[in-house]
Enzyme design. Structure first.
Site, PDB file in Angstrom:
ATOM      1  N   ASP A  60       0.888  -1.162   0.000  1.00  0.00           N
ATOM      2  CA  ASP A  60       0.000   0.000   0.000  1.00  0.00           C
ATOM      3  C   ASP A  60       0.924   1.209   0.000  1.00  0.00           C
ATOM      4  OD1 ASP A  60      -1.653   2.130   0.551  1.00  0.00           O
ATOM      5  OD2 ASP A  60      -2.750   1.143   2.159  1.00  0.00           O
ATOM      6  N   TYR A 153      -8.234  14.051  -8.697  1.00  0.00           N
ATOM      7  CA  TYR A 153      -7.228  13.414  -9.551  1.00  0.00           C
ATOM      8  C   TYR A 153      -6.323  14.465 -10.182  1.00  0.00           C
ATOM      9  CZ  TYR A 153      -5.432  10.625 -13.482  1.00  0.00           C
ATOM     10  OH  TYR A 153      -4.625   9.999 -14.392  1.00  0.00           O
ATOM     11  N   LYS A 157      -2.248  14.896  -9.519  1.00  0.00           N
ATOM     12  CA  LYS A 157      -1.302  14.781 -10.623  1.00  0.00           C
ATOM     13  C   LYS A 157      -0.546  16.094 -10.842  1.00  0.00           C
ATOM     14  CE  LYS A 157      -2.031  10.488 -11.781  1.00  0.00           C
ATOM     15  NZ  LYS A 157      -0.993   9.463 -11.552  1.00  0.00           N
ATOM     16  N   THR A 190      -6.495   1.080 -20.332  1.00  0.00           N
ATOM     17  CA  THR A 190      -6.209   0.297 -19.129  1.00  0.00           C
ATOM     18  C   THR A 190      -7.515   0.046 -18.380  1.00  0.00           C
ATOM     19  OG1 THR A 190      -5.899   2.237 -17.718  1.00  0.00           O
ATOM     20  CG2 THR A 190      -3.959   1.422 -18.918  1.00  0.00           C
TER      21      THR A 190
END
Length: 253
Positions: A60, A153, A157, A190
């Site tokens: 993790d 997100y 990033k 993906t």
């Protein structure tokens, strides 16, 4: 072949998607690879297919103590690593109006805190290496453009993008044999991108040939650039940010 011969690599989130492709490509180029993932069974399956030059470890990435263990176990199995690819992540929808604080912290914890912990452990372990070493951080086009449906997100990033440059400059200032760069993929075919909450459509992306603008890339498109940045061929490249986006960044609205 053999562009990474003699190199030892750690790849996080290696059980599927980009991490899987990167690990397989590294091994094909001669590296010994440690595949880490919170989904250990998936990582083990990939490592078994690669063979004797790969092992899988459960991790993790937000577990601070586990990072030191990962580097110690890597050293015990293969030696001190020369490459770290911080790839582990997830994406959950949420705009600035409806993203909960809990969801925001969950995503930034994995994709920003986890990258920080990985970079810190890597620099501490690799600064005394006798050959060039490389940290590759998977950021996103969301860090360069913003992406309103996924505010957490994008924030995580964006942090990875800036932190990469700070890590790279620190290593240069300290005369460490470590480079650090960030990759910024657009949509790649993906499982993460194909999940219902992200909503990517279209057919499966072919591994070769041209791809029309706006269509998903193939994981190997990212893995190939990772090989270059992990190899000594890119010795003069650090603190860089590299879009893997088929021109999307510069496409007129």
């Amino acid at each position: 072949m053999g562009r990474l011969k003699g190199k030892i690599a750690i790849v996080t989130g290696a059980g599927s998607g980009l991490g899987k492709a990167i690990s397989e490509t590294f091994a094909a180029e001669g590296a010994r690879v440690v595949l880490t993932d919170i989904e250990i069974d998936a990582a083990k399956q990939v490592a078994e297919r690669i063979g004797a030059n790969a092992i899988a470890l459960e991790q993790d990435v937000v577990d601070e103590a586990r990072w030191d263990e990962i580097f110690a176990e890597t050293a015990g199995a293969f030696g001190t690593p020369h490459i770290l690819v911080n790839n582990a992540g997830l994406v959950l929808p949420g705009t600035i109006e409806d993203c909960s604080f809990e969801l925001f912290r969950k995503q930034t914890s994995i994709m920003l805190d986890g990258v920080f912990l990985g970079c810190r452990s890597a620099v501490r372990a690799m600064k005394s290496n006798d050959q060039p070493s490389s940290i590759i951080n998977l950021s996103s086009m969301a860090a360069l453009q913003g992406y309103s449906p996924f505010v957490a997100y994008s924030a995580a990033k964006g942090g990875v993008r800036s932190m990469t440059k700070s890590v790279a400059l620190h290593c240069k200032e300290q005369d460490y044999p470590i480079r650090c760069n960030s990759l910024h993929p657009a949509g790649i075919d993906t499982p993460m991108v194909r999940q219902e909450s992200v909503g990517a459509g279209g057919g499966e992306t072919p591994a070769t040939g041209m791809i029309k603008i706006g269509e998903l890339g193939h994981p190997n498109d990212v893995a190939a650039l990772c090989v270059y940045l992990a190899s000594d061929e890119s010795r003069f490249m650090t603190a860089g940010e590299y879009p893997v986006d088929n021109g999307v960044l510069y496409k007129p609205a």
